[in-house]
Design a protein around this motif. Structure first.
Motif, short mmCIF file in Angstrom:
data_model
loop_
_atom_site.label_atom_id
_atom_site.label_comp_id
_atom_site.label_asym_id
_atom_site.label_seq_id
_atom_site.Cartn_x
_atom_site.Cartn_y
_atom_site.Cartn_z
N PHE A 141 0.83 -1.21 0.00
CA PHE A 141 0.00 0.00 0.00
C PHE A 141 0.87 1.26 0.00
N SER A 142 0.32 2.30 -0.63
CA SER A 142 1.05 3.57 -0.60
C SER A 142 0.53 4.48 0.50
N HIS A 143 -0.64 4.15 1.06
CA HIS A 143 -1.19 5.00 2.13
C HIS A 143 -0.90 4.35 3.49
N GLY A 144 -0.53 5.18 4.45
CA GLY A 144 -0.27 4.65 5.78
C GLY A 144 -1.54 4.52 6.61
N LYS A 216 6.69 3.90 -3.07
CA LYS A 216 5.29 4.23 -3.36
C LYS A 216 5.12 4.47 -4.85
N THR A 217 6.05 3.96 -5.64
CA THR A 217 6.00 4.24 -7.08
C THR A 217 4.77 3.61 -7.72
N ARG A 218 4.28 4.27 -8.72
CA ARG A 218 3.11 3.81 -9.46
C ARG A 218 3.53 3.70 -10.92
N ILE A 220 2.76 1.83 -15.04
CA ILE A 220 1.70 1.26 -15.88
C ILE A 220 1.81 -0.26 -15.79
N PRO A 221 0.72 -0.94 -15.40
CA PRO A 221 0.79 -2.40 -15.38
C PRO A 221 0.65 -2.98 -16.79
N TYR A 222 1.46 -3.98 -17.10
CA TYR A 222 1.38 -4.66 -18.40
C TYR A 222 1.20 -6.15 -18.19
N PRO A 238 -8.09 -4.88 -13.90
CA PRO A 238 -8.66 -6.22 -14.05
C PRO A 238 -8.90 -6.94 -12.73
N ASN A 239 -8.25 -6.49 -11.64
CA ASN A 239 -8.56 -7.12 -10.35
C ASN A 239 -10.02 -6.91 -10.00
N TYR A 240 -10.56 -5.75 -10.37
CA TYR A 240 -11.99 -5.48 -10.13
C TYR A 240 -12.85 -6.33 -11.07
N THR A 241 -12.37 -6.50 -12.32
CA THR A 241 -13.12 -7.32 -13.29
C THR A 241 -13.26 -8.75 -12.75
N TYR A 242 -12.12 -9.29 -12.26
CA TYR A 242 -12.15 -10.65 -11.71
C TYR A 242 -12.98 -10.73 -10.43
N GLU A 243 -12.92 -9.66 -9.64
CA GLU A 243 -13.71 -9.64 -8.40
C GLU A 243 -15.20 -9.71 -8.75
N LEU A 244 -15.58 -8.94 -9.77
CA LEU A 244 -16.98 -8.98 -10.22
C LEU A 244 -17.34 -10.39 -10.68
N PHE A 261 -27.61 -8.73 -5.13
CA PHE A 261 -27.63 -7.32 -4.76
C PHE A 261 -26.23 -6.87 -4.33
N PHE A 262 -25.55 -7.70 -3.55
CA PHE A 262 -24.18 -7.38 -3.12
C PHE A 262 -23.25 -7.26 -4.34
N THR A 263 -23.45 -8.18 -5.29
CA THR A 263 -22.63 -8.16 -6.52
C THR A 263 -22.86 -6.85 -7.28
N VAL A 265 -23.99 -3.90 -6.07
CA VAL A 265 -23.47 -2.73 -5.33
C VAL A 265 -21.93 -2.69 -5.44
N GLY A 266 -21.30 -3.87 -5.29
CA GLY A 266 -19.84 -3.96 -5.41
C GLY A 266 -19.40 -3.52 -6.81
N PHE A 267 -20.15 -3.93 -7.81
CA PHE A 267 -19.81 -3.57 -9.19
C PHE A 267 -19.88 -2.05 -9.38
N GLY A 276 -11.90 6.28 -11.86
CA GLY A 276 -10.96 7.24 -11.25
C GLY A 276 -9.52 6.83 -11.51
N LYS A 277 -9.21 5.56 -11.34
CA LYS A 277 -7.83 5.07 -11.54
C LYS A 277 -7.45 5.19 -13.02
N HIS A 278 -8.41 4.85 -13.89
CA HIS A 278 -8.15 4.93 -15.33
C HIS A 278 -7.83 6.38 -15.72
N SER A 280 -6.63 8.72 -13.79
CA SER A 280 -5.31 9.16 -13.30
C SER A 280 -4.17 8.50 -14.07
N TYR A 281 -4.36 7.29 -14.58
CA TYR A 281 -3.33 6.69 -15.45
C TYR A 281 -3.17 7.55 -16.71
N LEU A 282 -4.30 7.94 -17.31
CA LEU A 282 -4.24 8.72 -18.55
C LEU A 282 -3.56 10.07 -18.32
N1 LIG Z 1 -16.36 -6.73 -3.50
C1 LIG Z 1 -16.14 -5.45 -3.36
O1 LIG Z 1 -17.05 -4.67 -3.15
C2 LIG Z 1 -14.73 -4.93 -3.46
C3 LIG Z 1 -14.52 -3.55 -3.54
C4 LIG Z 1 -13.22 -3.11 -3.62
C5 LIG Z 1 -12.15 -3.99 -3.61
N2 LIG Z 1 -12.37 -5.31 -3.52
C6 LIG Z 1 -11.24 -6.28 -3.53
O2 LIG Z 1 -10.12 -5.77 -2.85
C7 LIG Z 1 -8.99 -5.77 -3.72
C8 LIG Z 1 -8.09 -4.60 -3.42
O3 LIG Z 1 -8.82 -3.40 -3.69
P1 LIG Z 1 -8.09 -2.02 -3.92
O4 LIG Z 1 -9.14 -1.01 -4.22
O5 LIG Z 1 -7.11 -1.75 -2.82
O6 LIG Z 1 -7.25 -2.36 -5.28
P2 LIG Z 1 -6.14 -1.53 -6.02
O7 LIG Z 1 -6.37 -0.08 -5.86
O8 LIG Z 1 -6.03 -2.03 -7.42
O9 LIG Z 1 -4.80 -1.83 -5.22
C9 LIG Z 1 -4.28 -3.10 -5.00
C10 LIG Z 1 -2.81 -2.92 -4.58
O10 LIG Z 1 -2.01 -2.64 -5.72
C11 LIG Z 1 -1.36 -1.37 -5.59
N3 LIG Z 1 -1.38 -0.72 -6.91
C12 LIG Z 1 -2.48 -0.42 -7.66
N4 LIG Z 1 -2.11 0.12 -8.83
C13 LIG Z 1 -0.76 0.19 -8.82
C14 LIG Z 1 0.23 0.68 -9.77
N5 LIG Z 1 -0.13 1.19 -10.96
N6 LIG Z 1 1.54 0.60 -9.43
C15 LIG Z 1 1.92 0.07 -8.23
N7 LIG Z 1 1.03 -0.41 -7.30
C16 LIG Z 1 -0.28 -0.35 -7.60
C17 LIG Z 1 -2.19 -0.62 -4.57
O11 LIG Z 1 -1.42 0.37 -3.92
P3 LIG Z 1 -2.04 1.78 -3.41
O12 LIG Z 1 -2.04 1.68 -1.93
O13 LIG Z 1 -1.09 2.79 -3.93
O14 LIG Z 1 -3.42 1.93 -4.00
C18 LIG Z 1 -2.58 -1.74 -3.62
O15 LIG Z 1 -1.55 -2.06 -2.74
C19 LIG Z 1 -9.60 -5.74 -5.13
O16 LIG Z 1 -8.74 -6.23 -6.12
C20 LIG Z 1 -10.79 -6.59 -4.95
O17 LIG Z 1 -10.39 -7.93 -5.04
C21 LIG Z 1 -13.64 -5.79 -3.44
#
Ligand SMILES: NC(=O)c1ccc[n+]([C@@H]2O[C@H](COP(=O)([O-])OP(=O)(O)OC[C@H]3O[C@@H](n4cnc5c(N)ncnc54)[C@H](OP(=O)(O)O)[C@@H]3O)[C@@H](O)[C@H]2O)c1
Length: 300
Positions: A141-144, A216-218, A220-222, A238-244, A261-263, A265-267, A276-278, A280-282
């Motif tokens: 994580f990058s946040h404390g 805390k470097t960020r 582009i994932p490939y 894609p971690n969110y895609t797989y979570e869905l 319903f949980f699926t 709301v989570g989606f 938001g992440k997309h 900030s990548y752009l």
């Molecule tokens: N079911 C639900 O409702 C729900 C909702 C949200 C999440 N989740 C689950 O929880 C998991 C984690 O969620 P999240 O929101 O924390 O995911 P995330 O933002 O993609 O972050 C996952 C980890 O990867 C790091 N990271 C992300 N992008 C990066 C980049 N470009 N370069 C380097 N490090 C990077 C993040 O660091 P940072 O600390 O810098 O972000 C974090 O440590 C999800 O993948 C999902 O499985 C479930």
């Protein structure tokens, strides 16, 4: 180079200076020597500082005023996740074992006659065990910290939904998927669920490998050698895609409305974050792959 002369002011109305260690939001702005803003509240704050910024390296000339904002009580990011995820694990098992005061007394500590109920319990427990282990050993994580109040909000969401889903799935009158195609439906759902769990884990490993330990470097994932990461060609998160996908699988397996319903709301929540992440990548990377969508390839 002369060292900047510094003065400090609280950004909030609090007359007490908040401790530096409690606040990650600190703002600097160079002001002409001898002048003070009439009211700090009418003043536009300058740039927020990063935790790792060093005073001597700031481009503030010879005088700098720091404004501190008291963010209130904070709690470690890891503690938040561990608390959030332990709840659903324990709560679900309480319903599964039918501890007293949940269903009628005659059902106390009885077990369901439907095998899908046991399978669902294994999948649900596996999912949250995985999340706990990933929080401890995979994510960098990058946040404390985050505000303490967030833990109440997040726990209400995760714990509440877990209880609601578990109540219906483990209910003595629960009806499993139909007799005719039920078994195929459950098997297909299990395959989807497991596939997406492996996919989600693979993406978390790929994200971890982008960030050297302690940094805390960020980047582009490939896609990597792992085929589950090839979805990075089309999707930013894609971690969110797989979570869905995992929760869709669980919905099909249990055929239970609260799970659907949980699926949903989570989606919605993950779509907002993915967009938001997309964005900030752009913004951050000029060479960001143009074919990618935030969460669903070509769609969203
Ligand atoms: N079911 C639900 O409702 C729900 C909702 C949200 C999440 N989740 C689950 O929880 C998991 C984690 O969620 P999240 O929101 O924390 O995911 P995330 O933002 O993609 O972050 C996952 C980890 O990867 C790091 N990271 C992300 N992008 C990066 C980049 N470009 N370069 C380097 N490090 C990077 C993040 O660091 P940072 O600390 O810098 O972000 C974090 O440590 C999800 O993948 C999902 O499985 C479930």
């Amino acid at each position: 180079m002369p060292r900047p002369r510094t003065s400090c002011a609280s950004w909030t109305r609090s007359s007490q200076m908040p401790l530096l260690g409690r606040s990650s939001q600190c703002s600097t702005r160079a002001i002409p020597s001898g002048t003070q803003p009439d009211s700090p509240f009418a003043w536009t704050p300058g740039k927020s500082l990063k935790d790792e910024d060093v005073l001597q390296h700031l481009p503030v000339g010879t005088t700098a005023t720091f404004y501190f904002r008291d963010l209130g009580a904070q709690i470690s990011w890891v503690t938040v996740f561990l608390t959030e995820y332990t709840g659903p694990l324990v709560i679900y098992l309480m319903f599964y074992f039918r501890v007293p005061f949940i269903y009628a007394p005659k059902y106390d500590f009885t077990t369901s006659k439907h095998w899908v109920v046991h399978l669902a319990c294994m999948c649900h427990s596996f999912h949250y065990m995985k999340r706990l282990l990933e929080t401890l050993f995979v994510h960098r994580f990058s946040h404390g910290t985050m505000p303490l109040r967030n833990i109440f909000k997040n726990c209400t969401y995760y714990w509440g939904f877990a209880a609601w889903m578990a109540y219906y799935i483990n209910h003595p009158l629960y009806t499993p998927p139909s007799e005719f195609y039920g078994e195929q439906q459950i098997r297909l759902a299990l395959i989807i669920f497991l596939f997406c769990q492996i996919g989600n884990f693979s993406i978390h490993i790929a994200l971890r490998n982008l960030r050297p330990p302690g940094s805390k470097t960020r980047k582009i994932p490939y896609p990597t050698k792992n085929p589950f990461t090839w979805i990075f060609l089309l999707v930013s998160c894609p971690n969110y895609t797989y979570e869905l996908g995992s929760w869709l699988g669980f919905t099909v397996m249990t055929q239970c409305l609260p799970v659907a319903f949980f699926t949903m709301v989570g989606f919605i929540q993950m779509t907002v974050w993915a967009k938001g992440k997309h964005r900030s990548y752009l913004k951050e990377f000029r060479d960001y792959p143009p074919l990618r969508s935030p969460i669903l390839p070509f769609v969203l």
